[in-house]
Design an enzyme around this catalytic site. Structure first.
Site, PDB file in Angstrom:
ATOM      1  N   LYS A  13       0.825  -1.209   0.000  1.00 46.56           N
ATOM      2  CA  LYS A  13       0.000   0.000   0.000  1.00 46.56           C
ATOM      3  C   LYS A  13       0.863   1.264   0.000  1.00 46.56           C
ATOM      4  O   LYS A  13       0.576   2.211  -0.717  1.00 46.56           O
ATOM      5  CB  LYS A  13      -0.911   0.040   1.241  1.00 46.56           C
ATOM      6  CG  LYS A  13      -1.828  -1.147   1.400  1.00 46.56           C
ATOM      7  CD  LYS A  13      -2.788  -0.945   2.571  1.00 46.56           C
ATOM      8  CE  LYS A  13      -2.099  -0.792   3.918  1.00 46.56           C
ATOM      9  NZ  LYS A  13      -1.429  -2.016   4.405  1.00 46.56           N
ATOM     10  N   ARG A  88      -8.504   1.037   9.957  1.00 47.46           N
ATOM     11  CA  ARG A  88      -8.130  -0.356  10.191  1.00 47.46           C
ATOM     12  C   ARG A  88      -9.152  -1.098  11.039  1.00 47.46           C
ATOM     13  O   ARG A  88      -8.975  -2.285  11.291  1.00 47.46           O
ATOM     14  CB  ARG A  88      -6.784  -0.398  10.907  1.00 47.46           C
ATOM     15  CG  ARG A  88      -5.572  -0.605  10.001  1.00 47.46           C
ATOM     16  CD  ARG A  88      -4.357  -0.469  10.876  1.00 47.46           C
ATOM     17  NE  ARG A  88      -3.178  -1.150  10.442  1.00 47.46           N
ATOM     18  CZ  ARG A  88      -2.143  -0.572   9.847  1.00 47.46           C
ATOM     19  NH1 ARG A  88      -2.190   0.695   9.501  1.00 47.46           N
ATOM     20  NH2 ARG A  88      -1.053  -1.259   9.573  1.00 47.46           N
ATOM     21  N   ARG A 127      11.970  -5.642   3.713  1.00 46.24           N
ATOM     22  CA  ARG A 127      11.506  -4.262   3.777  1.00 46.24           C
ATOM     23  C   ARG A 127      12.353  -3.416   4.723  1.00 46.24           C
ATOM     24  O   ARG A 127      12.674  -3.835   5.827  1.00 46.24           O
ATOM     25  CB  ARG A 127      10.062  -4.300   4.274  1.00 46.24           C
ATOM     26  CG  ARG A 127       9.284  -3.074   3.994  1.00 46.24           C
ATOM     27  CD  ARG A 127       7.829  -3.410   3.987  1.00 46.24           C
ATOM     28  NE  ARG A 127       7.200  -3.082   5.251  1.00 46.24           N
ATOM     29  CZ  ARG A 127       5.925  -2.744   5.368  1.00 46.24           C
ATOM     30  NH1 ARG A 127       5.157  -2.699   4.313  1.00 46.24           N
ATOM     31  NH2 ARG A 127       5.416  -2.481   6.540  1.00 46.24           N
ATOM     32  N   ARG A 160      12.085  -1.988  10.549  1.00 44.13           N
ATOM     33  CA  ARG A 160      11.224  -1.643  11.682  1.00 44.13           C
ATOM     34  C   ARG A 160      11.047  -2.862  12.576  1.00 44.13           C
ATOM     35  O   ARG A 160      10.952  -3.971  12.085  1.00 44.13           O
ATOM     36  CB  ARG A 160       9.858  -1.185  11.157  1.00 44.13           C
ATOM     37  CG  ARG A 160       9.882   0.190  10.567  1.00 44.13           C
ATOM     38  CD  ARG A 160       8.744   0.455   9.624  1.00 44.13           C
ATOM     39  NE  ARG A 160       7.486  -0.159  10.007  1.00 44.13           N
ATOM     40  CZ  ARG A 160       6.372  -0.039   9.289  1.00 44.13           C
ATOM     41  NH1 ARG A 160       6.378   0.654   8.177  1.00 44.13           N
ATOM     42  NH2 ARG A 160       5.272  -0.611   9.689  1.00 44.13           N
ATOM     43  N   ARG A 171       0.596  -9.361  13.421  1.00 44.36           N
ATOM     44  CA  ARG A 171      -0.095  -8.276  12.718  1.00 44.36           C
ATOM     45  C   ARG A 171      -1.086  -8.834  11.695  1.00 44.36           C
ATOM     46  O   ARG A 171      -2.163  -8.278  11.491  1.00 44.36           O
ATOM     47  CB  ARG A 171       0.909  -7.354  12.025  1.00 44.36           C
ATOM     48  CG  ARG A 171       1.732  -6.560  13.006  1.00 44.36           C
ATOM     49  CD  ARG A 171       2.824  -5.802  12.314  1.00 44.36           C
ATOM     50  NE  ARG A 171       2.322  -4.660  11.573  1.00 44.36           N
ATOM     51  CZ  ARG A 171       3.005  -4.021  10.639  1.00 44.36           C
ATOM     52  NH1 ARG A 171       4.207  -4.423  10.309  1.00 44.36           N
ATOM     53  NH2 ARG A 171       2.492  -2.979  10.032  1.00 44.36           N
TER      54      ARG A 171
HETATM   55  P1  AMP Z   1       1.824   0.776   9.161  1.00 47.09           P
HETATM   56  O1  AMP Z   1       3.038   1.568   8.873  1.00 47.09           O
HETATM   57  O2  AMP Z   1       0.601   1.321   8.471  1.00 47.09           O
HETATM   58  O3  AMP Z   1       1.996  -0.680   8.896  1.00 47.09           O
HETATM   59  O4  AMP Z   1       1.516   0.923  10.735  1.00 47.09           O
HETATM   60  C1  AMP Z   1       2.446   0.518  11.708  1.00 47.09           C
HETATM   61  C2  AMP Z   1       1.756   0.330  13.047  1.00 47.09           C
HETATM   62  O5  AMP Z   1       1.165   1.567  13.447  1.00 47.09           O
HETATM   63  C3  AMP Z   1       0.624  -0.676  13.072  1.00 47.09           C
HETATM   64  O6  AMP Z   1       1.069  -1.998  13.253  1.00 47.09           O
HETATM   65  C4  AMP Z   1      -0.189  -0.180  14.261  1.00 47.09           C
HETATM   66  O7  AMP Z   1       0.419  -0.520  15.482  1.00 47.09           O
HETATM   67  C5  AMP Z   1      -0.068   1.337  14.107  1.00 47.09           C
HETATM   68  N1  AMP Z   1      -1.147   1.865  13.245  1.00 47.09           N
HETATM   69  C6  AMP Z   1      -1.017   2.453  12.033  1.00 47.09           C
HETATM   70  N2  AMP Z   1      -2.203   2.817  11.540  1.00 47.09           N
HETATM   71  C7  AMP Z   1      -3.127   2.440  12.459  1.00 47.09           C
HETATM   72  C8  AMP Z   1      -4.544   2.506  12.522  1.00 47.09           C
HETATM   73  N3  AMP Z   1      -5.265   3.039  11.524  1.00 47.09           N
HETATM   74  N4  AMP Z   1      -5.147   2.022  13.633  1.00 47.09           N
HETATM   75  C9  AMP Z   1      -4.452   1.497  14.664  1.00 47.09           C
HETATM   76  N5  AMP Z   1      -3.118   1.364  14.649  1.00 47.09           N
HETATM   77  C10 AMP Z   1      -2.453   1.843  13.559  1.00 47.09           C
END
Ligand code: AMP
Length: 215
Positions: A13, A88, A127, A160, A171
């Protein structure tokens, strides 16, 4: 153009969002990047979010909705928005519907990027992300020009904590339980388009553009 990129963590994404922001000149709202930016600035919100992120859990809805609420009213969001990694949960999707209604904005499309779990786990290990500006890289799909450093700002690229295998599996479980129901939610609104997320970045980008009716 207002669109949501939906899909499992690691479905690509972020990469597609970067390509679409260049194409449409509209900002990306990535809650993951916003939490990481807060953390690197050492804010209270960032420190709170980190405890969930490190464990692969979702940050609570109230915190997440709050940062989107503050971001969405900024001037640069007037002509369009690409949501990446938000919403989410069903509660977040409902909150977003309310916010957009208040602002008299309609959502055009929700693109679900479909990738099987096994492929996600393999992908995540390749990644990295820029420790300075947050730009995502991948050792197969988006290779940096100088190994280990960001093309934009030369900062170091890092893996990360939440991209480590055990965390990725956790996740994915949370994705299936809490985020996948959004597919039905947006399908019921007639906004969902599913695309195959397997293939080269450019072929997936073509599918995304077709889904948006711009190719
Ligand atoms: P991402 O970079 O989008 O994969 O997000 C990394 C982490 O941030 C996720 O595993 C969650 O812990 C937190 N996170 C990001 N976006 C959300 C969301 N919309 N709702 C809840 N947690 C989020």
């Amino acid at each position: 153009m207002r669109l949501i990129l939906l899909g499992a963590p690691g479905a690509g994404k972020g990469t597609q969002a970067e390509m679409l922001t260049e194409l449409f000149h509209i900002p990306i709202i990535s809650t993951g990047n916003m939490f990481r930016a807060h953390l690197s600035q050492g804010t209270e919100l960032g420190i709170k979010a980190k405890t969930y992120m490190d464990e692969g859990k979702l940050v609570p809805d109230e915190l997440t909705i709050e940062i989107v609420k503050d971001r969405i009213v900024k001037d640069d969001c007037k002509n369009g928005i690409i949501f990446d990694g938000f919403p989410r949960t069903i509660a977040q999707a409902q909150a977003l519907d309310d916010l957009l209604k208040e602002l008299d904005i309609t959502l055009d499309k929700v693109i679900d990027v479909e990738v099987p779990d096994e492929e996600i786990v393999t992908r995540m290990s390749g990644r990295t992300v820029c420790s300075g500006c947050g730009t995502p890289y991948h050792n197969q799909f988006k290779i940096e020009k100088v190994k280990g450093s960001c093309d934009n700002c030369n900062s170091e690229l890092v893996q990360r904590d939440d991209d480590k295998e055990e965390t990725v599996k956790k996740r994915l479980k949370i994705y299936h339980e809490q985020t996948q129901p959004l597919i039905d939610y947006y399908n019921a609104q007639g906004k969902l388009v599913e695309i195959d997320g397997i293939g080269s970045v450019s072929s997936i980008n073509l599918r995304v553009k077709k889904a948006l009716g711009v190719e």
